[in-house]
Design an enzyme around this catalytic site. Structure first.
Site, mmCIF file in Angstrom:
data_model
loop_
_atom_site.group_PDB
_atom_site.id
_atom_site.type_symbol
_atom_site.label_atom_id
_atom_site.label_comp_id
_atom_site.label_asym_id
_atom_site.label_seq_id
_atom_site.Cartn_x
_atom_site.Cartn_y
_atom_site.Cartn_z
ATOM 1 N N CYS A 1 0.828 -1.212 0.000
ATOM 2 C CA CYS A 1 0.000 0.000 0.000
ATOM 3 C C CYS A 1 0.863 1.263 0.000
ATOM 4 C CB CYS A 1 -0.923 -0.022 1.217
ATOM 5 S SG CYS A 1 -1.689 1.566 1.610
ATOM 6 N N GLY A 2 0.668 2.123 -0.991
ATOM 7 C CA GLY A 2 1.432 3.365 -1.100
ATOM 8 C C GLY A 2 1.217 4.302 0.073
ATOM 9 N N HIS A 3 -0.037 4.426 0.524
ATOM 10 C CA HIS A 3 -0.331 5.310 1.664
ATOM 11 C C HIS A 3 0.334 4.776 2.933
ATOM 12 C CE1 HIS A 3 -3.039 7.822 -0.566
ATOM 13 N NE2 HIS A 3 -3.815 6.814 -0.895
ATOM 14 N N CYS A 4 0.397 3.449 3.066
ATOM 15 C CA CYS A 4 1.050 2.836 4.232
ATOM 16 C C CYS A 4 2.549 3.129 4.210
ATOM 17 C CB CYS A 4 0.830 1.322 4.245
ATOM 18 S SG CYS A 4 -0.916 0.831 4.268
#
Length: 496
Positions: free
Chosen positions: A55-58
């Site tokens: 996950c990019g946001h993670c």
């Protein structure tokens, strides 16, 4: 007595032994099904991130999350941060209703609540301190005040001799409600003297713009909260993953969006012009810059019907009500143009900027007629026809599933001169009088009266045919079995 001391020592040592079994990475506890319950018992206050490795946001959150964990240790708070790989620990993710990544939940004595703070280290720390202590820290000395101000980018201090005054009550209420900004309160004469303030003063300190600002409004919780939230952001806010929540979660729902290409000469000119006129509007309109060179921001350009070649450009969006958009008269983004654009918006002198595609030459060639904003009125509001219109989005899954059924319905009525079956891409065409809140939406426009009837029945060939043949009666009141794939408002905010 000795027995109880030994027993107590056994439990304490056991607790430390168990605590050591939980591994930590950069100060963040690594949690799984085997140690999760133990962690919530050992730590009264525990913030847990449920993440996915891909996950990019993670990935963007990870360094800020680790920084927050270390900051809490340095400040000697007993609050712990943990993380769970939800792709590996699916049972835990299901237990705590994790539906997206990252999801953060705060556990107090094992009881979870949703985390609602920002995703920068300071935001995380401030939110946790608020949730585990008094809403406003008591400052007994000048040294306390200086340390408090230095700890955060933004800090608010209330100077009150009497905490039962109306403004003091409003101050403490706002301190309880605003989680991502630290608040403090003082009655110390030395602190009053050091900051040269009178009793009943609220000061907001920040490490940007003018440095500090004093509240001069009435003793109103609403007004004080608005003042603090608007002044806690820079005059010109850069849109990114870290600021998105503050931009859209704040009290100010009208935003001037400046689409710019970072690195170009125009970027500095426009930002300087915007900053020079922003201050008088800061509690009414938020000034936001969006870097149009960022790949992640291309959907925002699409949402406003813009192409890269049109950058630099400015738009105003009103998030409340119907997501109305406004465009300046001039493409030249000088201080004068921006000041007039915002003032005209506030004065109600601007018309909405409605998106429209060009009318296709073959719009009426197929059984399903293709509508755009420019030909919608002449077709859908033709009083000599009954017109069924599907409002759709090209990316909507339910819309795609409806295509063969809707085509079949159009073919069924192809020879009926009183009926028109049409569709309009609502992501590229906007109508002043009709606002769409989800996709697909089907509306029936009755001939002669132009009365509009919403279709709420099942999306089947038989049901749609019956709806049209009954003049918009059959299927108008039925409950829709499957909702729209996405709410327009939620989608727009996610993209922004």
């Amino acid at each position: 007595m000795i027995f109880f001391q030994v027993l107590a020592s056994f439990f304490v040592l056991g607790a430390f032994s168990q605590a050591e079994d939980i591994k930590a990475e950069e100060g963040v506890l690594v949690l799984n099904k085997a140690n999760f319950e133990e962690a919530t018992k050992l730590h009264e206050f525990l913030l847990v991130e449920f993440y996915a490795p891909w996950c990019g946001h993670c990935k963007a959150l990870a360094p800020e999350y680790e920084k927050a964990a270390k900051s809490l240790v340095e400040k000697e708070f007993s609050i712990k941060l943990g993380k769970v790989d939800a792709t590996e620990e699916q049972e835990l993710a299901e237990q705590f209703s994790v539906r997206g990544y990252p999801t953060l939940k705060f556990f107090k004595n094992g009881n979870p609540v949703e985390y609602s703070g920002g995703r920068q280290a300071d935001d995380i720390v401030n939110w946790l301190i608020k949730k585990t202590g008094p809403p406003a820290r008591d400052l007994a000395s000048v040294e306390d005040a200086k340390t408090f101000i230095e700890e955060s980018n933004v800090a608010v201090i209330g100077f009150f001799k009497d905490q039962s005054s109306d403004l003091a009550k409003a101050f403490l209420a706002v301190a309880s409600a605003v989680d991502d900004i630290p608040f403090a309160i003082t009655s110390s004469d030395d602190v009053f003297s050091n900051y040269e303030v009178q009793d009943g003063t609220v000061l907001l300190f920040k490490k940007f713009d003018e440095g500090q600002v004093v509240y001069d409004g009435e003793a109103s919780e609403t007004e004080l909260k608005k003042f603090i939230q608007s002044n806690s952001l820079p005059l010109l806010v850069e849109f990114n993953h870290e600021t998105a929540q503050k931009i859209f979660g704040g009290e100010i729902k009208s935003h001037l969006l400046l689409f710019l290409n970072k690195g170009e000469e125009s970027y500095e000119k426009v930002t300087e012009a915007a900053r020079s006129v922003a201050k008088p509007f800061r509690e009414q309109v938020l000034f936001v810059t969006i870097d149009a060179t960022e790949e992640d921001h291309q959907r925002i350009l699409e949402f406003f019907g813009m192409k890269k070649s049109q950058v630099p450009a400015a738009r105003i969006i009103k998030l409340e009500e119907d997501m109305s958009k406004f465009k300046p008269e001039s493409d030249e983004l000088t201080a004068e143009v921006l000041q007039k654009f915002v003032q005209d918006f506030l004065d109600g002198n601007l018309k909405q900027h409605l998106l429209s595609q060009e009318v296709p030459e073959d719009w009426d060639k197929e059984p399903v007629k293709v509508l755009v904003a420019d030909n919608f009125e002449s077709v859908a509001l033709n009083t000599e026809k009954n017109v069924l219109v599907e409002f759709y989005a090209p990316w909507c899954g339910h819309c795609k599933q409806l295509v063969p059924i809707y085509d079949k319905v159009a073919e069924h009525f192809a020879e009926d001169k009183d009926v028109v079956i049409a569709k309009i891409d609502s992501t590229a065409n906007e109508l002043e009088t009709i606002k769409i809140t989800g996709f697909p939406t089907l509306k029936f426009f009755k001939k002669e009266t132009n009365e509009v009837v919403d279709y709420n029945g099942p999306r089947t060939f038989e049901a749609l045919v019956k709806f049209v043949e009954s003049g918009g009666v059959e299927g108008a009141a039925a409950e829709e079995p499957e909702g729209p794939e996405v709410e327009l408002g939620e989608n727009a905010k996610d993209e922004l």
